[in-house]
Structure formats: C-alpha cells, structure tokens
Design an enzyme around this catalytic site. Structure first.
Site, PDB file in Angstrom:
ATOM      1  CG  ASN A 150      -0.440  -0.251   2.495  1.00 50.94           C
ATOM      2  OD1 ASN A 150       0.651  -0.802   2.634  1.00 50.94           O
ATOM      3  ND2 ASN A 150      -1.158   0.153   3.507  1.00 50.94           N
ATOM      4  N   GLY A 226       1.521  -5.463   7.439  1.00 54.73           N
ATOM      5  CA  GLY A 226       0.635  -6.180   6.523  1.00 54.73           C
ATOM      6  C   GLY A 226      -0.557  -6.771   7.257  1.00 54.73           C
ATOM      7  N   GLY A 231       1.067 -11.659   9.720  1.00 56.49           N
ATOM      8  CA  GLY A 231       1.763 -11.212  10.940  1.00 56.49           C
ATOM      9  C   GLY A 231       1.904 -12.343  11.944  1.00 56.49           C
ATOM     10  CD  GLU A 248       3.331  -0.462  13.098  1.00 55.36           C
ATOM     11  OE1 GLU A 248       2.103  -0.425  13.331  1.00 55.36           O
ATOM     12  OE2 GLU A 248       4.164   0.230  13.701  1.00 55.36           O
ATOM     13  CB  CYS A 282      -2.805  -0.125   8.248  1.00 58.20           C
ATOM     14  SG  CYS A 282      -1.354   0.888   8.301  1.00 58.20           S
ATOM     15  CD  GLU A 459       8.845   0.481  12.042  1.00 55.87           C
ATOM     16  OE1 GLU A 459       9.736   0.606  12.902  1.00 55.87           O
ATOM     17  OE2 GLU A 459       9.089   0.292  10.853  1.00 55.87           O
TER      18      GLU A 459
END
Ligand code: NAD
Length: 479
Positions: A150, A226, A231, A248, A282, A459
């Site tokens: 994305n 993702g 994950g 994430e 996301c 992050e």
C-alpha cells in the site's frame, strides 16, 4: 519501464525464482517484470548483511557519521523523486500527487532518523562505591523488513532509516504487487557510500522468500507491516528463533463525531481519512460514528465528498488533492466490492458508490454505507478500500463502546469543540494513536502502532529507534 532486479551484497541481479509481471492497476496492462528471489537468494542477502554487521563497518562507526550516510540516502530519494514517484504511481495505482507525497515522506524518514544517530545514549546506573555501571544501546545485527504494497516506499523507508541509524544491516523483502520503485533504496545506499551488504533489497513470493526471511536463523530482528494472518505467521517464525519482531497490522479505526463538531471541516477528514490511497491505508477512517442528531447531515456530506471525486488512472491525477486512483489489483478491488455486497445482504445500504467501475483497471467507486450495525463484517473487518461505514450513536458511552468494539486498535479520532470530551475519548480509546479534530494529524515524528490485533511495537517517532537496539549493561568493579 525497466524490469526490476534484486540488490544483494551491492550487486543487481535476477532471482532464482524466475520473474513475475508487474501490472499497472490503472490500465490492467503489464508494466515490467520483477525478478523473484528464492530461499537461496534470501540466504545470500542475510549472509551479506551479517558480514557487514560482524565487520563493525556500521556499528563501530561514530554515530554522527553514520547519521550522515542515512541522511544522504534521503537526499538521493529527493534528487530522484519524480522518477521514483512515476514508477510508484504506475505500479501501485495511486494518484501521481499521492506518489510524490509518498516519496517526499520517505525522504523525511532518512532526514529525521539520520539526525538522531548521535542522540541515542545509554545511562549510568549508580551502584554505590566500588562499581561503575553503565548501559549501551547496541544494534541487533541483521534487521529483516517485510513490506506491504500500500505504501511500499514510505514503509520500507521508515524501517531502513531507523535500522541503519542504530547500526543494523538490512534485508528488505518488497511486495510482489508493487516492487519496482523500491529499487531506489539500493541505488540510494550505493550513492550514499554505504558498504555493500548494508542494505539488501529483494522481491519474492511471500510464502517463499518472505517465509524464508522471517524464519532465517541469522536474522536478528524483524519488522512486518501487513495483514493479521501473515503477521501471526511471521511472529511464529520469529518466536522459533527467539528474535523480536515489530508487527504493524491492520485496523478498523473509528472517528467519533459529536453533535458540536465542525462538519464543514470534517468533509476534509472524510476525503483524507477514507479516500486517500483509495482507502488502502491501515489507519484509514473506515468507520464514522456520529451523534444521531447529525447523522442525516453527515451522510449527506459524505455522499457529496464521495461523488465529487474523479476516479481514474493515477497518472492523470497529478494536482495535489485531486481525484482517486485504482486499487492495487483487481483481486483487492473484487475483495472490497464483495464485502460491500455482503454488507448489503446483511441489511446495510449503499448511500454512494459501492460498484466496480466499468473501465479497464482496478477501480471501485468511492463508497458510503449506512444502516451498518457494529457486529456486521463491514464494521468489524478491514476492507482496505474506499468504503466508509457511517453509524449513529446516542451518547458518549455508546460511541466509545462501538469504537472499541473490534479486535483492532490502531488509531481513533474524536471530533468535538469540547476539550473535556475530547480528552475523555483520547484516554478511553484502545488505540495506539488518537487524532483530535484532524484525521492523520502527526508525522514521521509521532509514534505509530497498534493495540490489540493491530500489532505491537512502534514505528515512527523516537520510540521506533528502541525497537532496533538491545540494551547491554556493563558493571565495572573498582578495586
Ligand atoms: P500480506 O500481509 O499477506 O503481505 C504483506 C507482505 O508480507 C508482502 O511482502 C508479502 O509478500 C509478505 N508475506 C506474505 N506471506 C508471507 C509469509 N508467510 N511469510 C513472510 N512474508 C509473507 O498482505 P496481502 O495478502 O498483500 O493483503 C491482504 C490484506 O492484508 C489486505 O486486503 C489488507 O486487508 C491487509 N493489508 C494490510 C496492510 C497494512 O498496512 N496494515 C498492508 C497490506 C495489506
């Protein structure tokens, strides 16, 4: 457009898993091919990164100098921004202005973290007479980064820049659907003068190259962005090797819009929050919870925003803020459209959009749904497309219960002129980030990451650097 190659140990080459076509989702046509790495290629990349780590070429360098190399990578991105943005726009489907913004954002990570290389300090721990004790923050070694499609450039940039700043070497697995623009990181590392093997960039199938990287015994730390199932697979592989990972994952984030909110301004939040990058974000504002007294008005405004967007090939949309591009693939478009159909079958209504567009490419109309109830799939699961669900609430308590009523917890928002109410919501929302009166307020400086199934670790911001270092304590006995 040039075929994409893998960058391993400072050299460009094909992969042992053949080639895949990269499709322009704005036209449905093949743009170029991408070389696909297999497990042996992953092995070579990890070995190169490990060699760099063990040599001390990065970790023994004076941090201020390492920071300069990181900043130089950002300058390479800026110097080549238009070419990178054009590739990104074509392979990912986003508008050209969004692609330009992504490249500028990616460069900012290198600037932001590179500037902080010399500021990461341990502490001295008092142990009384007879000891001198201190801590040092040391890199893990080989940082593996598995990147989604994305925001492939921005997401890779935020991990590479933080990993290098802290003295780690990197192996980056780029996404199969949009791998081409990520070649910029190999070129940037070379241009900056980083040693061969410090940054390795390869593409490959998730189950092949991605899984091999996540399970590699000489990877020391993993960063993944993702879907939740992937994950879980990556965290499981990390656990087997006892290495930390940052996850994430997705979100189903809600904006709570109180009766006193400024709805004129909120139209901009709808535009940004759910139609930016065709909703493939996301932290998208995929649910709007609005006080029942203003529900009808908000739906009318959302429909106006959705219908006002010109949708078509991203390459034709270069003026900042204009239009919406394609989804990344017809598969993702069909997945989103099927979720809309299932929501209608469950009793929700489409107030705007909701249909695939009858033009070549992976386009879905900007969509607004009403009559959604909190337990419906459309209100619980990530659509990852331009689909907004609007739901009414009667009071603050109900709004917070709906907002917190999914397994996710990435971000949330509250829109009100009442500071007490905003503060109560900010405290009560189970989310890693809360926006007050502006969706997506923040920047590279602000920590980002999830509660619940949205993942763990952070992050962005200062916090992220701490995911890339481990603490060593040194106790010296003084005789
Ligand atoms: P994904 O999570 O499967 O893929 C993301 C990355 O992981 C890709 O680079 C992929 O190659 C890699 N990967 C896949 N399987 C792997 C494995 N077993 N081991 C290691 N790496 C692996 O996402 P997707 O299939 O491209 O998209 C599916 C859904 O995921 C989307 O519809 C969306 O809901 C969600 N998604 C979320 C984000 C986000 O930023 N939160 C990003 C992309 C997709």
């Amino acid at each position: 457009m040039k075929d994409g190659q893998n960058y391993i140990d400072g050299a460009w080459g094909a992969g042992a898993a053949g080639w895949t076509d990269v499709i322009d989702p704005g036209t449905g046509e093949v743009l170029a091919r991408q070389a696909m790495a297999n497990a042996a290629d992953v092995d070579a990349a990890v070995a190169a990164a490990r060699r760099v780590h063990l040599s001390g070429a990065l970790s023994d360098m004076r941090p201020i100098e390492r920071g300069r190399l990181v900043q130089a990578m950002g300058r390479y991105l800026l110097d080549n921004a238009e070419a990178i943005a054009l590739t990104l726009c074509r392979e990912q489907g986003k508008t050209l202005w969004e692609a330009r913004g992504e490249v500028a954002g990616a460069a900012q990570y290198f600037e932001y973290y590179g500037n902080q290389a010399a500021t990461l300090e341990g502490r001295q721990v008092p142990l009384g007479q007879g000891y001198f004790d201190f801590t040092a923050l040391e890199p893990y070694g080989v940082s593996a980064q598995i990147v989604p499609w994305n925001f492939p450039v921005e997401i890779a940039a935020r991990s590479i820049s933080a990993a290098l700043t802290t003295g780690n070497a990197c192996v980056v697995k780029t996404p199969e659907l949009a791998p081409l623009a990520s070649a910029c990181f190999g070129h940037a590392a070379a241009a900056a003068g980083l040693p061969a093997g410090a940054v390795n960039v390869l593409c490959g199938w998730g189950e092949e190259a991605g899984a091999a990287l996540a399970a590699h015994p000489q990877v020391n730390q993993i960063v993944f962005t993702g879907s939740v199932p992937t994950g879980v697979a990556i965290a499981t592989a990390a656990a087997r090797n006892v290495v930390p990972c940052v996850l994430e994952l997705g979100g189903k984030s809600a904006a709570i819009v109180h009766a006193d909110a400024d709805l004129d301004a909120f139209e901009g939040d709808i535009r940004r929050g759910i139609y930016f990058n065709a909703g493939q974000v996301c932290s998208a504002m995929s649910r709007v919870l609005v006080h029942e007294s203003r529900h009808a008005e908000l739906v009318e405004r959302a429909v106006k925003v959705a219908r006002g967007l010109s949708v078509g090939p991203g390459i034709e949309r270069d003026a900042a803020g204009s239009g919406m591009g394609a989804l990344v693939s017809e598969g993702q478009r069909d997945r989103a459209a099927a979720m809309v159909t299932r929501a209608e079958e469950a009793g929700a209504q489409v107030a705007a959009g909701g249909r695939k567009m009858n033009i070549p490419g992976a386009f879905l109309e900007p969509t607004v749904m009403t009559g959604v109830t909190p337990e419906m799939e459309i209100a619980q699961e990530e659509v990852f497309g331009p689909v907004l669900s609007v739901m009414p609430f009667a009071d603050e308590e109900e709004a917070l219960a709906i907002a917190n009523g999914t397994p996710y917890g990435l971000v949330g928002g509250v829109f009100t002129r009442d500071l007490d109410r905003a503060t109560r919501a900010a405290r009560a929302m189970r989310a890693g980030q809360v926006f007050v009166n502006e969706w997506f307020a923040g920047g590279v400086e602000t920590p980002f990451g999830g509660y619940g199934r949205s993942g763990y670790g952070r992050e962005k911001g200062r916090e992220a650097l701490l995911n890339y270092v481990q603490t060593k304590n040194v106790a010296i006995s003084i005789r």
